[in-house]
Motif scaffolding. Structure first.
Motif, mmCIF file in Angstrom:
data_model
loop_
_atom_site.group_PDB
_atom_site.id
_atom_site.type_symbol
_atom_site.label_atom_id
_atom_site.label_comp_id
_atom_site.label_asym_id
_atom_site.label_seq_id
_atom_site.Cartn_x
_atom_site.Cartn_y
_atom_site.Cartn_z
ATOM 1 N N PHE A 90 -81.414 39.986 -15.435
ATOM 2 C CA PHE A 90 -81.124 39.198 -16.625
ATOM 3 C C PHE A 90 -82.182 39.499 -17.667
ATOM 4 O O PHE A 90 -83.373 39.474 -17.373
ATOM 5 N N ASN A 91 -81.738 39.819 -18.874
ATOM 6 C CA ASN A 91 -82.639 40.078 -19.995
ATOM 7 C C ASN A 91 -82.410 38.999 -21.050
ATOM 8 O O ASN A 91 -81.271 38.780 -21.465
ATOM 9 N N ASP A 92 -83.477 38.338 -21.447
ATOM 10 C CA ASP A 92 -83.370 37.255 -22.426
ATOM 11 C C ASP A 92 -82.331 36.216 -22.016
ATOM 12 O O ASP A 92 -81.570 35.715 -22.839
ATOM 13 N N GLY A 93 -82.250 35.928 -20.717
ATOM 14 C CA GLY A 93 -81.342 34.911 -20.212
ATOM 15 C C GLY A 93 -79.898 35.340 -20.059
ATOM 16 O O GLY A 93 -79.053 34.551 -19.665
ATOM 17 N N LYS A 94 -79.602 36.607 -20.350
ATOM 18 C CA LYS A 94 -78.229 37.103 -20.269
ATOM 19 C C LYS A 94 -78.151 38.205 -19.214
ATOM 20 O O LYS A 94 -79.070 39.013 -19.079
ATOM 21 N N PRO A 95 -77.036 38.262 -18.451
ATOM 22 C CA PRO A 95 -76.903 39.320 -17.451
ATOM 23 C C PRO A 95 -76.990 40.701 -18.103
ATOM 24 O O PRO A 95 -76.405 40.940 -19.157
ATOM 25 N N ALA A 96 -77.757 41.586 -17.469
ATOM 26 C CA ALA A 96 -77.851 42.969 -17.954
ATOM 27 C C ALA A 96 -76.518 43.652 -17.694
ATOM 28 O O ALA A 96 -75.813 43.319 -16.742
ATOM 29 N N ASP A 97 -76.186 44.601 -18.553
ATOM 30 C CA ASP A 97 -74.969 45.355 -18.283
ATOM 31 C C ASP A 97 -75.184 46.197 -17.024
ATOM 32 O O ASP A 97 -76.298 46.344 -16.537
ATOM 33 N N GLU A 98 -74.108 46.720 -16.491
ATOM 34 C CA GLU A 98 -74.198 47.448 -15.225
ATOM 35 C C GLU A 98 -75.163 48.618 -15.316
ATOM 36 O O GLU A 98 -75.936 48.859 -14.395
ATOM 37 N N ALA A 99 -75.176 49.330 -16.423
ATOM 38 C CA ALA A 99 -76.101 50.456 -16.579
ATOM 39 C C ALA A 99 -77.550 49.981 -16.570
ATOM 40 O O ALA A 99 -78.425 50.636 -16.013
ATOM 41 N N GLY A 100 -77.798 48.813 -17.164
ATOM 42 C CA GLY A 100 -79.150 48.279 -17.226
ATOM 43 C C GLY A 100 -79.688 47.848 -15.878
ATOM 44 O O GLY A 100 -80.890 47.868 -15.640
ATOM 45 N N ALA A 101 -78.798 47.471 -14.961
ATOM 46 C CA ALA A 101 -79.220 47.016 -13.632
ATOM 47 C C ALA A 101 -79.051 48.097 -12.568
ATOM 48 O O ALA A 101 -79.449 47.907 -11.431
ATOM 49 N N GLN A 102 -78.491 49.234 -12.918
ATOM 50 C CA GLN A 102 -78.187 50.284 -11.945
ATOM 51 C C GLN A 102 -79.430 50.763 -11.197
ATOM 52 O O GLN A 102 -79.363 51.066 -10.018
ATOM 53 N N HIS A 103 -80.591 50.814 -11.857
ATOM 54 C CA HIS A 103 -81.815 51.282 -11.198
ATOM 55 C C HIS A 103 -82.206 50.403 -10.019
ATOM 56 O O HIS A 103 -82.885 50.848 -9.103
ATOM 57 N N LEU A 104 -81.751 49.150 -10.013
ATOM 58 C CA LEU A 104 -82.090 48.251 -8.919
ATOM 59 C C LEU A 104 -81.464 48.690 -7.603
ATOM 60 O O LEU A 104 -81.950 48.337 -6.534
#
Length: 123
Positions: A90-104
């Protein structure tokens, strides 16, 4: 708490629910379903009052958040394709898009022997 160096250069707090803490304390791997681990990261800034008192940078306090809030949730059936773990950021309280969380999905593979969890328990 941890200090991440390099390009990230932040302080991190790892939080876990009761299921995770019990497994950590008992040395139980793999972690049981229901385990939740969260990572909070923030910058750190010098405490000006201490610098004035000691004549040099010495004390630092938490600054603004960095790199979102990350969660790992253990559900071996729902997330079978990723080692039983679901990942979210979550970035700034909003779910990250799939690309933003893919590294996890890829980072924890380095610690497969610890059921994909980087954090170690420190009593």
């Amino acid at each position: 708490m941890a200090h991440e160096e390099g390009n990230l250069n932040d302080r991190r707090a790892i939080l876990a629910n009761d299921v995770a803490i019990k497994a950590y304390r008992e040395g139980k791997l793999p972690f049981p379903d229901g385990t939740i681990v969260a990572r909070l990261a923030c910058s750190y800034v010098p405490l000006e009052e201490r610098e004035k008192a000691f004549g040099r940078l010495q004390s630092f306090v938490a600054g603004p958040p960095k790199n979102g809030v990350q969660f790992m949730v253990k559900d071996s059936r729902k997330y079978a394709s990723t080692g039983g773990w679901g990942f979210a950021q979550f970035n700034d309280g909003k779910p990250a898009d799939e690309a933003g969380a893919q590294h996890l999905l890829f980072l924890p593979r380095a610690v497969k022997a610890r059921d994909f969890v980087f954090a170690r328990y420190a009593p």
